[in-house]
Design an enzyme around this catalytic site. Sequence first.
Site, PDB file in Angstrom:
ATOM      1  N   GLY A  14       0.796  -1.228   0.000  1.00  0.00           N
ATOM      2  CA  GLY A  14       0.000   0.000   0.000  1.00  0.00           C
ATOM      3  C   GLY A  14       0.825   1.273   0.000  1.00  0.00           C
ATOM      4  N   CYS A  59     -27.105  -9.174 -17.259  1.00  0.00           N
ATOM      5  CA  CYS A  59     -26.457  -8.851 -18.535  1.00  0.00           C
ATOM      6  C   CYS A  59     -27.408  -9.184 -19.675  1.00  0.00           C
ATOM      7  CB  CYS A  59     -25.168  -9.642 -18.684  1.00  0.00           C
ATOM      8  SG  CYS A  59     -24.448  -9.524 -20.350  1.00  0.00           S
ATOM      9  N   CYS A  99     -25.512 -12.352 -21.732  1.00  0.00           N
ATOM     10  CA  CYS A  99     -25.256 -13.680 -21.148  1.00  0.00           C
ATOM     11  C   CYS A  99     -26.129 -13.934 -19.921  1.00  0.00           C
ATOM     12  CB  CYS A  99     -23.778 -13.833 -20.779  1.00  0.00           C
ATOM     13  SG  CYS A  99     -23.287 -12.906 -19.311  1.00  0.00           S
ATOM     14  N   CYS A 147     -22.181  -7.113 -19.800  1.00  0.00           N
ATOM     15  CA  CYS A 147     -20.973  -7.282 -18.989  1.00  0.00           C
ATOM     16  C   CYS A 147     -19.864  -6.370 -19.494  1.00  0.00           C
ATOM     17  CB  CYS A 147     -20.450  -8.713 -19.094  1.00  0.00           C
ATOM     18  SG  CYS A 147     -21.497  -9.948 -18.340  1.00  0.00           S
ATOM     19  N   CYS A 196     -18.208 -12.592 -20.365  1.00  0.00           N
ATOM     20  CA  CYS A 196     -19.484 -12.618 -21.082  1.00  0.00           C
ATOM     21  C   CYS A 196     -19.434 -13.643 -22.234  1.00  0.00           C
ATOM     22  CB  CYS A 196     -19.770 -11.227 -21.625  1.00  0.00           C
ATOM     23  SG  CYS A 196     -21.486 -10.963 -22.112  1.00  0.00           S
TER      24      CYS A 196
END
Lengths: 364, 192, 276
Positions: free
Chosen positions: C29, C237, C240, C262, C268
Amino acid sequence: MYVAVKGGERAIDNAHAWLAEERRGDTGVAELTVPQIREQLGLAVNRVMAEGSLFDPDLAALAIKQARGDLIEAIFLIRAYRTTLPRFGSSLPIETAHMACDRRISATFKDLPGGQVLGPTFDYTHRLLDFKLAAEGQVPPAPVAEAPAGDVPHVTSFLNREGLIEEAVPEDRIPPDLTREPMELPADRALRLQSLTRGDEGFVLGMAYSTQRGYARNHAFVGELRIGAVAVEMEIPELGFAIEIGEVIVTECETVNQFKGSKTEPPQFTRGYGLVFGQTERKAISMALVDRALRWKELGEDDEGAPAQDEAFVLYHCDNIQATGFLEHIKLPHYVDFQSELELVRKLRREAGAAFAAMQEAAE
Amino acid sequence: MQATALQGGLNDPPRQSAMAFRAIMDAMARPGRIEDLTGAEPPAPLSVAAGTVILTLCDPETPLFLAGAADCQDVRDWVTFHTGAPLVGAGECMFAVGTWGELPSLDAFPFGTSEYPDRSATLIVEMAGLAAAGARLTGPGIASEAGLNLPDIAPFQANARMFPLGLDFLFTHGSQVAALPRSTRVTVAEAV
Amino acid sequence: MQEYNFAYLDEQTKRMIRRAILKGLAIPGYQVPFASREMPMPYGWGTGGVQVSAAVLTPDDTMKVIDQGADDTTNAVSIRKFFERTAGVATTTVTGEATVIQTRHRIPEEPLKEGQILVYQVPIPEPMRFLEPRETETRKMHALEEYGLMHVKLYEDISRHGHIATAYAYPVKVEGRYVMDPSPIPKFDNPKLEMAAIQLFGAGREQRIYALPPHTKAVSLDFEDHPFEASKADHPCGLCGAQDSYLDEVIVDDEGGRLFVCSDTDYCTHRQEAAR
């Protein structure tokens, strides 16, 4: 029916082909050669070398041709090429007192050793379009004078003799290299000068201009401006001495600035410094003014909150390759981020609408 | 300079150092994990792994401290020829190499500043062997816990307590490497 | 003119980047400064990610490049071609087959595995940059672990809007120490930051590299009374039928008719093929 956009690859190839065609323009017109650009667009070449941080007029000319005359794009090409070059070592500091000056002027003295040499300048041309140039480019030869023998001393050295100007003490220390180490603030003067010399001419000019208009005014005179060729020397450890490996053309500007004195220093003049590859005097003068403005802390001056005094502001924003890249990246697709904002705004509006309706109901 | 100094480098530096770095990175990202690391053939007493770390990460910008037996003419010449890394004392180094017994106490090394904790040394500790057992390791890079035969416990615990300051360690033996970054918490493994 | 080196960068530059990556992994980080190089693509277009990828790629890798989750957006295509040309690595669009994935603004839907590396392109690495423009100040805040400014900003959002108004580049706290910008991924992706793969973040223009080793804790900042919530469009979606994936909204006709699909094109495609 919606079909996801495909064919990015073909689109890119086609765009590149079209770009090449546009670059060439009308094939009925003779193609521009790299030597023509180098010889006849010399100031553009100089700017590309200065901000590209690479002294190579032929490569700069090629970059200008490839970039269709977009100088920032050309600078970018040079930077990207430069970064792949192996580094053999560092040269000794160039000695501008030994410069073979094409131009050397001082605004602070009417005459001085070495003389005032105007050189090839636009300064006193009348800016009238020369329609003869549209037809033919033949020029009569310019008168030739004998080059003065010996070094041309720096103007500031005369002031220095009287103690009227701050001493510029040479440093033995090898300065940090902006292109090899990440920028760290506060930056010392060597680092600031490196950043300014490759900084965008327009940005540095604007910052310098702002100091003249009162945003950290520092009363600058051009003590001296000189342009010419200087030798580049390098110590070769195997030889045990320095040899000349080439020469570069540079523009050097030293400004003489007023300074009232401080608790520890008597009143004296101070300096701003600009040094830029090629004949680039607008940039060199601007650099000297901004350099002087950034020295406020060291000279015990007040922070006026002026942009040109703000080291982080100037150094983080003067690089046009960084700036143009980040600016133009907003052309890239951002629909994922945009979608998440869309969802949020819709949700906030729904809730605000419901709250408003509830309020009205309560009022009725 | 001995001829040995000129040998034992990488034949194909771009590809070999890429493979070597990946092994080192995988080790650093998964403390305690033992990875294979080859490429260099350094002079004795350096292990193949320690030599490969040096060729992969060191250059004229990284001062290196050679501790104990590693501070011999053969190693000095080899390191200088292949990397150009300046050889310095523990207090100025970015990298150090030696056995645990030969390395000075950890407070001799730069451990970073609160604004720049990355300005800290990485120690390459030559080991008599590497095994995934011994001290118990937890923290970033470790799903639940890992084990490694650390040469000591308390100094590594003290190092981790300084986080985000601290030193990072690469343990080398033969052609193997394992790592212990400062973020790893070290405890004594419970007896089974 | 000589040919370019493997993966474009010279060896000294790669060593410098590699050292920064190792320090980044050791201090999860924390933004490690590195001397970013000019790349043959503009700053802001993924130069940080490209430099990190160039430093970690080996000849054995299989690379995938996505932008906004998609393999076929123009900048993803351009970066993929760059590595095909300069590193000669195999490329793929299949998430599961890739060993190195460079991404802009998304984490793939399919969970990443051990042995994979996810490289993020980062525009502004400093999570507090828009609250405090000065690098010298934000550096001090990180050093002192002084993140009050960030919490104040988020809380101001709540008092004004009833919600935290940050929808992407949502800050996380890493292992209880550094507050980190996960790059402009939608906050829907934040929970995926704790994963089995190595995550490397490269900011070229801003000269910073940071990292998350596998299984590193990355907690989205929130408040007890306003817990973090990963949100997405409330639709399946349109291609899909996935209920669990992040969706892009596409305008399909002049009347503003909309379709949700997607954003992860590979996810997808595989679902559509499986349904067939």
